[in-house]
Design an enzyme around this catalytic site. Structure first.
Site, PDB file in Angstrom:
ATOM      1  N   CYS A  20     -29.848   6.096 -34.174  1.00  0.00           N
ATOM      2  CA  CYS A  20     -30.532   4.907 -34.681  1.00  0.00           C
ATOM      3  C   CYS A  20     -32.028   5.147 -34.869  1.00  0.00           C
ATOM      4  O   CYS A  20     -32.680   4.394 -35.569  1.00  0.00           O
ATOM      5  CB  CYS A  20     -30.300   3.747 -33.729  1.00  0.00           C
TER       6      CYS A  20
ATOM      7  N   GLU B 107     -29.942   1.890 -43.610  1.00  0.00           N
ATOM      8  CA  GLU B 107     -29.814   2.985 -42.652  1.00  0.00           C
ATOM      9  C   GLU B 107     -28.743   3.965 -43.155  1.00  0.00           C
ATOM     10  O   GLU B 107     -27.693   3.546 -43.631  1.00  0.00           O
ATOM     11  CB  GLU B 107     -29.384   2.364 -41.320  1.00  0.00           C
TER      12      GLU B 107
ATOM     13  N   GLU C 281     -29.606  -3.458 -28.752  1.00  0.00           N
ATOM     14  CA  GLU C 281     -30.216  -2.260 -29.345  1.00  0.00           C
ATOM     15  C   GLU C 281     -29.469  -2.023 -30.645  1.00  0.00           C
ATOM     16  O   GLU C 281     -28.323  -1.571 -30.645  1.00  0.00           O
ATOM     17  CB  GLU C 281     -30.024  -1.047 -28.412  1.00  0.00           C
TER      18      GLU C 281
ATOM     19  N   LYS D 245     -17.227  -1.521 -22.419  1.00  0.00           N
ATOM     20  CA  LYS D 245     -16.229  -1.149 -23.427  1.00  0.00           C
ATOM     21  C   LYS D 245     -16.839  -0.068 -24.315  1.00  0.00           C
ATOM     22  O   LYS D 245     -17.758  -0.328 -25.085  1.00  0.00           O
ATOM     23  CB  LYS D 245     -15.844  -2.341 -24.304  1.00  0.00           C
TER      24      LYS D 245
HETATM   25  P1  NAD Z   1     -20.671  -0.817 -34.410  1.00  0.00           P
HETATM   26  O1  NAD Z   1     -21.545  -1.993 -34.237  1.00  0.00           O
HETATM   27  O2  NAD Z   1     -19.603  -0.882 -35.420  1.00  0.00           O
HETATM   28  O3  NAD Z   1     -19.932  -0.447 -33.046  1.00  0.00           O
HETATM   29  C1  NAD Z   1     -20.620  -0.415 -31.821  1.00  0.00           C
HETATM   30  C2  NAD Z   1     -19.718  -0.963 -30.750  1.00  0.00           C
HETATM   31  O4  NAD Z   1     -19.436  -2.311 -31.072  1.00  0.00           O
HETATM   32  C3  NAD Z   1     -18.371  -0.254 -30.608  1.00  0.00           C
HETATM   33  O5  NAD Z   1     -18.035  -0.167 -29.257  1.00  0.00           O
HETATM   34  C4  NAD Z   1     -17.421  -1.203 -31.315  1.00  0.00           C
HETATM   35  O6  NAD Z   1     -16.117  -1.153 -30.803  1.00  0.00           O
HETATM   36  C5  NAD Z   1     -18.043  -2.540 -30.992  1.00  0.00           C
HETATM   37  N1  NAD Z   1     -17.686  -3.616 -31.932  1.00  0.00           N
HETATM   38  C6  NAD Z   1     -17.373  -3.530 -33.241  1.00  0.00           C
HETATM   39  N2  NAD Z   1     -17.109  -4.767 -33.729  1.00  0.00           N
HETATM   40  C7  NAD Z   1     -17.258  -5.638 -32.703  1.00  0.00           C
HETATM   41  C8  NAD Z   1     -17.125  -7.045 -32.568  1.00  0.00           C
HETATM   42  N3  NAD Z   1     -16.814  -7.832 -33.602  1.00  0.00           N
HETATM   43  N4  NAD Z   1     -17.370  -7.592 -31.360  1.00  0.00           N
HETATM   44  C9  NAD Z   1     -17.717  -6.825 -30.304  1.00  0.00           C
HETATM   45  N5  NAD Z   1     -17.846  -5.496 -30.367  1.00  0.00           N
HETATM   46  C10 NAD Z   1     -17.621  -4.902 -31.556  1.00  0.00           C
HETATM   47  O7  NAD Z   1     -21.669   0.361 -34.649  1.00  0.00           O
HETATM   48  P2  NAD Z   1     -21.335   1.897 -34.783  1.00  0.00           P
HETATM   49  O8  NAD Z   1     -20.961   2.159 -36.184  1.00  0.00           O
HETATM   50  O9  NAD Z   1     -20.388   2.331 -33.715  1.00  0.00           O
HETATM   51  O10 NAD Z   1     -22.755   2.533 -34.392  1.00  0.00           O
HETATM   52  C11 NAD Z   1     -23.722   2.730 -35.327  1.00  0.00           C
HETATM   53  C12 NAD Z   1     -24.779   1.668 -35.253  1.00  0.00           C
HETATM   54  O11 NAD Z   1     -25.317   1.549 -33.939  1.00  0.00           O
HETATM   55  C13 NAD Z   1     -25.951   1.976 -36.131  1.00  0.00           C
HETATM   56  O12 NAD Z   1     -26.327   0.852 -36.869  1.00  0.00           O
HETATM   57  C14 NAD Z   1     -27.065   2.355 -35.166  1.00  0.00           C
HETATM   58  O13 NAD Z   1     -28.346   2.188 -35.617  1.00  0.00           O
HETATM   59  C15 NAD Z   1     -26.748   1.550 -33.992  1.00  0.00           C
HETATM   60  N6  NAD Z   1     -27.270   2.194 -32.794  1.00  0.00           N
HETATM   61  C16 NAD Z   1     -28.367   1.637 -32.210  1.00  0.00           C
HETATM   62  C17 NAD Z   1     -28.929   2.229 -31.091  1.00  0.00           C
HETATM   63  C18 NAD Z   1     -30.129   1.631 -30.433  1.00  0.00           C
HETATM   64  O14 NAD Z   1     -30.413   1.969 -29.301  1.00  0.00           O
HETATM   65  N7  NAD Z   1     -30.855   0.734 -31.064  1.00  0.00           N
HETATM   66  C19 NAD Z   1     -28.366   3.371 -30.543  1.00  0.00           C
HETATM   67  C20 NAD Z   1     -27.235   3.914 -31.163  1.00  0.00           C
HETATM   68  C21 NAD Z   1     -26.687   3.301 -32.291  1.00  0.00           C
END
Ligand code: NAD
Length: 462
Positions: free
Chosen positions: A265, A365, A231, A156
């Site tokens: 990230c 962050e 991650e 997804k």
């Molecule tokens: P997010 O957690 O809001 O969204 C990430 C994904 O999770 C999206 O596909 C979203 O639709 C889904 N999601 C949201 N709520 C959900 C739920 N309740 N259940 C299941 N899925 C859900 O994060 P974001 O704002 O899209 O991305 C930014 C964050 O991601 C930052 O904190 C960043 O550090 C982290 N990130 C980490 C890495 C890594 O490899 N460690 C890489 C990229 C981004």
């Protein structure tokens, strides 16, 4: 049927209207993925490797098309999108090779009439949830090892950037990977997540995104004892020692802080600078940040694109305002541009001086183009600041003194460390975090482990 509208974050233009999968449609896909595992796991690793390689070739053939889709929906400069497409492909080619090295072992038994063997096999159907900041690479570094291990895969993508992923999955099918072996679900995270975590067809959840959502998935998946790879967020320290080559540091600091408009990230989030080089670093870094051009990623002169959405924008602006209110000086940037009608959000590359530890930006962050600089006196203070966070993803330090370098490597509580290197990510190395930054690793030989089960066989009565 519910619709998902995808917008260009640089212009506000509508790019696509997609129909979202209903709960029933997702459940049908999960069953199909589960059923397809029976045949996919029995293909030879050479056959799987060839299909993954063919997928990689098709992405390369269409790299300009994929990069354009990515810049349009994510906002990053086109050259960065092209770089990401190549990086995404490198995970596929790496794991196409790694498929051939899924070794078991034999163990000496304690009696002569027994033989002990250990074999590895794919875990089953893997459900992935990915973020918007790297719409291609965050998927392939999960799909590559999963498919190589013999798992089937369903993903997804983030609501803001589903188009890159849809294109990549189309190319996978065109390459000959069966359609139920790799599938895509379009939907809202909070609705799709529980369908994945509660399904008995799914054996593993692999997630890249924020720490709060990661924690939620871990607890939701506990009911069916799912394997989990996480991650999550970071809060990277970037330590500059007194002996560092400042001109070189500037090139790495700019790349680490401002690529993808600071929305990675592993972006440097806290610049911790020795007081003897503070003036030189601050002056040169500020000048370099000032030279960066803010704009639409489709313009080849753009260095820094828009922020992805209002939520991200508001957080960045709040951190700048909080820092200013607590005494930080804005050395460059600090300007935000919100077009309420078009719904576009830009923040100019910003450097903050006179930063103190009580400012939000030093504990949260940022995910935006803002660089706070704080001074230190002795290395242990720098380490204390660096480690003083629940996150432990990436850390950077710059020194040409080998004793200092090894000391920092020993004492930093982070999973990824760049010593004189601001861009450490690569397919052949394990990527992942300590503490609340995650569970498991992606990339390298470690990256296939989470997709494999271990099976022990004891043969008796010989
Ligand atoms: P997010 O957690 O809001 O969204 C990430 C994904 O999770 C999206 O596909 C979203 O639709 C889904 N999601 C949201 N709520 C959900 C739920 N309740 N259940 C299941 N899925 C859900 O994060 P974001 O704002 O899209 O991305 C930014 C964050 O991601 C930052 O904190 C960043 O550090 C982290 N990130 C980490 C890495 C890594 O490899 N460690 C890489 C990229 C981004």
């Amino acid at each position: 049927m519910n619709e998902l509208k995808v917008f260009n974050p640089a212009t506000g233009d509508l790019l696509a209207t997609l129909s979202m999968d209903s709960k029933e449609m997702i459940e049908t896909k999960l069953k199909a993925g589960h059923d397809a595992f029976r045949t996919w796991r029995n293909t030879s690793v050479y056959e799987r490797a060839a299909l993954i390689d063919r997928w990689a070739d098709l992405i390369i053939e269409q790299k300009d098309v994929v990069a354009k889709i990515m810049t349009e929906e994510n906002g990053k400069p086109l050259r960065e999108s092209l770089g990401e497409v190549l990086n995404a492909v490198s995970y596929l080619t790496w794991y196409a090779e790694e498929a051939k090295r899924i070794y078991g072992r034999t163990i000496p038994a304690n009696t002569n009439n027994k033989r002990i063997m250990v074999t590895r096999q794919g875990i089953g159907l893997v459900a992935a949830i990915t973020p918007w900041n790297f719409p291609a690479a965050m998927m392939t570094r999960k799909a590559g090892p999963a498919l190589a291990a013999g798992c089937t895969f369903i993903v997804k993508p983030a609501e803001d950037t589903p188009l890159t992923m849809i294109k990549l999955v189309e190319l996978a099918h065109e390459a000959g990977i069966p359609k139920d072996v790799i599938q895509c679900v379009v939907g809202v995270g909070s609705e799709v997540g529980p369908v994945f975590t509660s399904s008995n067809y799914v054996r593993k959840i692999t997630f890249t995104g924020s720490t709060p959502v990661g924690k939620r998935l871990i607890s939701e998946g506990a009911n069916t004892v799912k394997h989990m790879s996480m991650e999550l967020g970071g809060h990277a320290p970037f330590i500059i020692c007194e002996d560092a080559d400042i001109d070189f540091v500037i090139t790495q600091a700019i790349a680490s802080k401002f690529r993808n408009a600071g929305q990675t990230c592993i972006c440097a989030n806290r610049f911790i600078v020795h007081k003897n080089v503070l003036a030189e670093f601050t002056e040169k870094f500020t000048a370099a940040a000032k030279a960066l051009k803010l704009g639409n990623g489709m313009d080849p002169t753009t260095d820094v694109g828009p922020l992805i959405n209002k939520k991200g924008f508001d957080k960045v602006v709040e951190q700048i305002e909080d820092a200013k209110a607590k005494g930080a000086s804005v050395l460059v940037g600090g300007t935000s541009f919100e077009d309420k009608e078009k719904k576009t959000y830009f923040v100019s590359p910003t450097v903050l001086g006179d930063v103190t530890l009580d400012m939000q930006i030093m504990s949260e962050e940022t995910f935006g183009p803002v660089a706070p600089i704080i001074a230190y006196d002795d290395l242990d203070t720098a380490l204390e600041i660096a480690n003083g966070t629940p996150f432990g993803l990436a850390a950077y330090y710059f020194t040409n003194d080998y004793k200092r370098g090894i000391y920092l490597q020993d004492h930093l509580n982070f999973g990824i460390i760049g010593w004189n290197d601001g861009l450490p990510t690569t397919a052949q190395a394990p990527f992942g975090g300590f503490k609340e930054s995650g569970l498991g690793r992606e990339g390298g030989i470690e990256g296939i482990e989470p997709y494999l089960e271990t099976k022990y066989l004891s043969i008796g009565n010989l």
